[in-house]
Design an enzyme around this catalytic site. Structure first.
Site, PDB file in Angstrom:
ATOM      1  N   ARG A  58       0.819  -1.212   0.000  1.00 30.09           N
ATOM      2  CA  ARG A  58       0.000   0.000   0.000  1.00 30.09           C
ATOM      3  C   ARG A  58       0.855   1.265   0.000  1.00 30.09           C
ATOM      4  O   ARG A  58       0.431   2.314  -0.483  1.00 30.09           O
ATOM      5  CB  ARG A  58      -0.978  -0.028   1.182  1.00 30.09           C
ATOM      6  CG  ARG A  58      -2.041  -1.104   1.039  1.00 30.09           C
ATOM      7  CD  ARG A  58      -2.931  -1.170   2.265  1.00 30.09           C
ATOM      8  NE  ARG A  58      -2.247  -1.579   3.463  1.00 30.09           N
ATOM      9  CZ  ARG A  58      -2.020  -2.842   3.825  1.00 30.09           C
ATOM     10  NH1 ARG A  58      -2.409  -3.826   3.043  1.00 30.09           N
ATOM     11  NH2 ARG A  58      -1.382  -3.126   4.940  1.00 30.09           N
ATOM     12  N   GLU A  95       4.962  -9.916  16.879  1.00 28.73           N
ATOM     13  CA  GLU A  95       4.452 -10.456  18.139  1.00 28.73           C
ATOM     14  C   GLU A  95       4.829 -11.946  18.250  1.00 28.73           C
ATOM     15  O   GLU A  95       5.321 -12.409  19.271  1.00 28.73           O
ATOM     16  CB  GLU A  95       2.939 -10.267  18.184  1.00 28.73           C
ATOM     17  CG  GLU A  95       2.374 -10.357  19.579  1.00 28.73           C
ATOM     18  CD  GLU A  95       0.870 -10.154  19.572  1.00 28.73           C
ATOM     19  OE1 GLU A  95       0.324  -9.656  18.565  1.00 28.73           O
ATOM     20  OE2 GLU A  95       0.251 -10.505  20.591  1.00 28.73           O
TER      21      GLU A  95
HETATM   22  P1  AMP Z   1       4.228  -2.277  12.382  1.00 28.38           P
HETATM   23  O1  AMP Z   1       5.517  -2.821  11.843  1.00 28.38           O
HETATM   24  O2  AMP Z   1       3.721  -3.030  13.570  1.00 28.38           O
HETATM   25  O3  AMP Z   1       4.296  -0.780  12.633  1.00 28.38           O
HETATM   26  O4  AMP Z   1       3.123  -2.536  11.278  1.00 28.38           O
HETATM   27  C1  AMP Z   1       3.006  -1.714  10.187  1.00 28.38           C
HETATM   28  C2  AMP Z   1       2.741  -2.490   8.928  1.00 28.38           C
HETATM   29  O5  AMP Z   1       1.743  -3.475   9.106  1.00 28.38           O
HETATM   30  C3  AMP Z   1       2.247  -1.559   7.853  1.00 28.38           C
HETATM   31  O6  AMP Z   1       2.840  -1.935   6.626  1.00 28.38           O
HETATM   32  C4  AMP Z   1       0.747  -1.738   7.833  1.00 28.38           C
HETATM   33  O7  AMP Z   1       0.261  -1.733   6.526  1.00 28.38           O
HETATM   34  C5  AMP Z   1       0.511  -3.087   8.509  1.00 28.38           C
HETATM   35  N1  AMP Z   1      -0.491  -3.022   9.598  1.00 28.38           N
HETATM   36  C6  AMP Z   1      -0.257  -3.292  10.906  1.00 28.38           C
HETATM   37  N2  AMP Z   1      -1.365  -3.178  11.647  1.00 28.38           N
HETATM   38  C7  AMP Z   1      -2.349  -2.805  10.790  1.00 28.38           C
HETATM   39  C8  AMP Z   1      -3.758  -2.510  10.956  1.00 28.38           C
HETATM   40  N3  AMP Z   1      -4.368  -2.560  12.131  1.00 28.38           N
HETATM   41  N4  AMP Z   1      -4.449  -2.133   9.851  1.00 28.38           N
HETATM   42  C9  AMP Z   1      -3.840  -2.068   8.636  1.00 28.38           C
HETATM   43  N5  AMP Z   1      -2.542  -2.342   8.430  1.00 28.38           N
HETATM   44  C10 AMP Z   1      -1.786  -2.713   9.487  1.00 28.38           C
END
Ligand code: AMP
Length: 175
Positions: A58, A95
């Site tokens: 995205r 996680e």
């Molecule tokens: P993080 O590494 O935990 O910050 O996760 C970010 C990545 O995971 C991004 O590329 C987001 O597109 C995806 N992502 C994580 N949680 C969500 C969520 N609740 N809704 C949509 N995309 C998410």
């Protein structure tokens, strides 16, 4: 415009307990898509950005537009095994288990100013890995931009201390 109205919440996707923030409902609306791009472009216009690095998949939707408007090159950060030439890789903790992202090893020149873009900041693991890739290649991270920052228990910003973070929407994470 209230951009948050254009985000679709999808409960229990991709697994039970996750409230998935769907940005496809934002980018399918021209006015909302334009406003979201314009706000990020305006914020970084005078910062001398030379490359925009976006994260699969995205991130690419906005990343290309932002790069074009900033007069910067565009870099793809991808899941492992997708890029055809020599790559560098960063692995980060989830996680349960780990994940990795890759970038072509010649994507960034030493000293280049890079803006990282992804659709959403959750725990910050993905964005931190992207910062490491940029810095491993000798680039400097001028900023990290997101459409959505999930606030509350995830503390994504803590992993990104010292970096300039710009987000369009802050949405509290629902447990
Ligand atoms: P993080 O590494 O935990 O910050 O996760 C970010 C990545 O995971 C991004 O590329 C987001 O597109 C995806 N992502 C994580 N949680 C969500 C969520 N609740 N809704 C949509 N995309 C998410």
């Amino acid at each position: 415009m209230d951009l948050e109205k254009h985000i679709r919440n999808v409960p229990d996707f991709p697994k039970p307990g996750i409230q998935f923030k769907d940005v496809t409902t934002l980018c399918k609306n021209y006015s909302a898509f334009k406003e979201s791009c314009d706000k990020i472009i305006k914020h970084y216009k005078k910062k001398g950005i030379e490359k925009v690095a976006a994260i699969e998949a995205r991130g690419y939707v906005w990343g290309g537009v932002i790069a074009y408007q900033l007069g910067a090159g565009f870099i793809l950060m991808r899941k492992p095994g997708k890029l055809p030439a020599n790559t560098i890789i960063e692995t980060y903790e989830l996680e349960y288990g780990t994940d990795s992202i890759e970038m072509h090893s010649d994507a960034i020149e030493k000293g280049e100013k890079v803006l990282i873009f992804d659709d959403l900041l959750a725990t910050g693991g993905t964005a931190k890995a992207a910062c490491n890739l940029v810095e491993k290649s000798g680039g400097t991270v001028e900023g990290i931009a997101f459409i959505i920052e999930l606030t509350g228990s995830l503390h994504g910003r803590d992993k990104l201390k010292g970096y300039d973070i710009f987000t369009l929407l802050e949405i509290p994470v629902e447990e």
